[in-house]
Write a protein that holds these residues in place. Structure first.
Motif, PDB file in Angstrom:
ATOM      1  N   CYS A 126       0.846  -1.192   0.000  1.00 50.18           N
ATOM      2  CA  CYS A 126       0.000   0.000   0.000  1.00 50.18           C
ATOM      3  C   CYS A 126       0.885   1.247   0.000  1.00 50.18           C
ATOM      4  O   CYS A 126       1.807   1.355   0.813  1.00 50.18           O
ATOM      5  N   HIS A 128       0.378   4.004   1.181  1.00 44.91           N
ATOM      6  CA  HIS A 128       0.219   4.841   2.374  1.00 44.91           C
ATOM      7  C   HIS A 128       1.390   4.626   3.331  1.00 44.91           C
ATOM      8  O   HIS A 128       2.306   5.425   3.387  1.00 44.91           O
ATOM      9  N   LEU A 129       1.398   3.497   4.038  1.00 46.92           N
ATOM     10  CA  LEU A 129       2.488   3.202   4.970  1.00 46.92           C
ATOM     11  C   LEU A 129       3.049   1.800   4.729  1.00 46.92           C
ATOM     12  O   LEU A 129       3.645   1.209   5.625  1.00 46.92           O
ATOM     13  N   PHE A 130       2.826   1.271   3.553  1.00 41.25           N
ATOM     14  CA  PHE A 130       3.473   0.050   3.078  1.00 41.25           C
ATOM     15  C   PHE A 130       3.034  -1.228   3.775  1.00 41.25           C
ATOM     16  O   PHE A 130       3.812  -2.184   3.855  1.00 41.25           O
ATOM     17  N   CYS A 131       1.805  -1.259   4.271  1.00 44.28           N
ATOM     18  CA  CYS A 131       1.212  -2.550   4.597  1.00 44.28           C
ATOM     19  C   CYS A 131       0.942  -3.293   3.283  1.00 44.28           C
ATOM     20  O   CYS A 131       0.962  -2.692   2.206  1.00 44.28           O
ATOM     21  N   CYS A 154      -6.627  -2.636   2.022  1.00 43.22           N
ATOM     22  CA  CYS A 154      -5.556  -2.552   3.005  1.00 43.22           C
ATOM     23  C   CYS A 154      -6.162  -2.473   4.402  1.00 43.22           C
ATOM     24  O   CYS A 154      -6.836  -1.488   4.733  1.00 43.22           O
ATOM     25  N   CYS A 156      -4.810  -2.004   7.219  1.00 43.38           N
ATOM     26  CA  CYS A 156      -4.134  -1.149   8.210  1.00 43.38           C
ATOM     27  C   CYS A 156      -4.924   0.124   8.486  1.00 43.38           C
ATOM     28  O   CYS A 156      -5.185   0.465   9.637  1.00 43.38           O
ATOM     29  N   HIS A 157      -5.311   0.824   7.418  1.00 39.38           N
ATOM     30  CA  HIS A 157      -6.051   2.074   7.605  1.00 39.38           C
ATOM     31  C   HIS A 157      -7.189   2.206   6.608  1.00 39.38           C
ATOM     32  O   HIS A 157      -7.760   3.280   6.457  1.00 39.38           O
ATOM     33  N   GLY A 158      -7.492   1.138   5.883  1.00 34.81           N
ATOM     34  CA  GLY A 158      -8.697   1.112   5.069  1.00 34.81           C
ATOM     35  C   GLY A 158      -8.581   1.619   3.644  1.00 34.81           C
ATOM     36  O   GLY A 158      -9.603   1.938   3.019  1.00 34.81           O
ATOM     37  N   SER A 159      -7.387   1.668   3.079  1.00 36.24           N
ATOM     38  CA  SER A 159      -7.298   2.059   1.668  1.00 36.24           C
ATOM     39  C   SER A 159      -7.879   0.965   0.776  1.00 36.24           C
ATOM     40  O   SER A 159      -7.714  -0.224   1.043  1.00 36.24           O
ATOM     41  N   PRO A 172      -6.752   6.599   2.687  1.00 35.60           N
ATOM     42  CA  PRO A 172      -5.543   7.253   3.209  1.00 35.60           C
ATOM     43  C   PRO A 172      -4.408   7.273   2.191  1.00 35.60           C
ATOM     44  O   PRO A 172      -3.617   8.216   2.171  1.00 35.60           O
TER      45      PRO A 172
HETATM   46  S1  FES Z   1      -0.852   1.319   5.083  1.00 32.73           S
HETATM   47 FE1  FES Z   1      -2.529   0.917   3.791  1.00 32.73          FE
HETATM   48  S2  FES Z   1      -4.037   2.263   4.440  1.00 32.73           S
HETATM   49 FE2  FES Z   1      -2.350   2.772   5.705  1.00 32.73          FE
END
Ligand code: FES
Length: 199
Positions: A126, A128-131, A154, A156-159, A172
């Motif tokens: 992702c 965003h923060l690489f989940c 994703c 982690c934060h719903g992307s 995100p």
């Molecule tokens: S790491 Fe994917 S939404 Fe934050």
């Protein structure tokens, strides 16, 4: 080079490094690497290209075990015609439907974001923060999106990302999932980590 990306004189194109995160909740056919052609784990970590056999990925399935290139998971999906047809129907819900972001091979800047429409190749992280997003490939209502047309979620934060790795508005993440350099050595052998387009 043929239109489907079959290589005749490739040059190496490497992306910058990023985080390494595991893959969770992967579904789909289990297809082995083309083991005898692959570089060692040490060479792969250093950036060597990875060859995979895509012949046994069924329609609507993702390659498994998930290949890794430069320590990053790679998603290889064989999209159904229904999934391809759906791409145009959700563009109003996406941040960058034309995929204008510069950090990608030129063949990713089209509606399918791929060299062959049916085969999607993405770095499975992702932006965003690489989940690592979870493949949710079926077209069906999901708790996070009633009008889900398949793609990646994703946790982690719903992307949310569609079946071309394009990010939904309101996520995100602010960019589409990245397409790695790749080409087809033969109809069924995909090479990840190199192409013949970028110097
Ligand atoms: S790491 Fe994917 S939404 Fe934050």
């Amino acid at each position: 080079m043929s239109e489907d990306g079959t290589d005749s004189g490739r040059r190496r194109f490497l992306l910058g490094s990023t985080s390494v995160v595991g893959v969770a909740g992967v579904v789909g056919a289990v297809v082995p690497f083309v083991g005898s052609w692959n570089p060692s784990a040490k060479a792969r970590a250093a950036g060597a290209a990875v060859r995979v056999d895509i012949s046994r990925i069924e329609e609507g399935a993702i390659l498994g075990p998930i290949p890794a290139w430069r320590g990053r998971p790679i998603f290889v999906v064989r999209r159904t015609q229904e999934a391809l047809d759906a791409l145009a129907t959700i563009e109003d819900d996406l941040q960058d439907p034309a995929s204008t972001q510069p950090e990608q091979p030129e063949y990713a800047a089209n509606q399918y974001r791929s060299r062959r429409p049916e085969i999607l190749v993405l770095i499975g992280l992702c932006p965003h923060l690489f989940c690592s997003p979870t493949p949710r490939l079926a077209i069906r209502p999901e708790p996070f999106e009633p009008n889900w047309k398949g793609g990646f979620f994703c946790p982690c934060h719903g992307s949310k990302f569609d079946m071309a790795g394009r990010v939904y508005s309101g996520s995100p993440a602010s960019r589409n999932m990245q397409v790695p350099p790749h080409y087809y050595e033969t109809d069924n052998v995909l090479v990840i980590g190199e192409d013949e387009v970028s110097a």
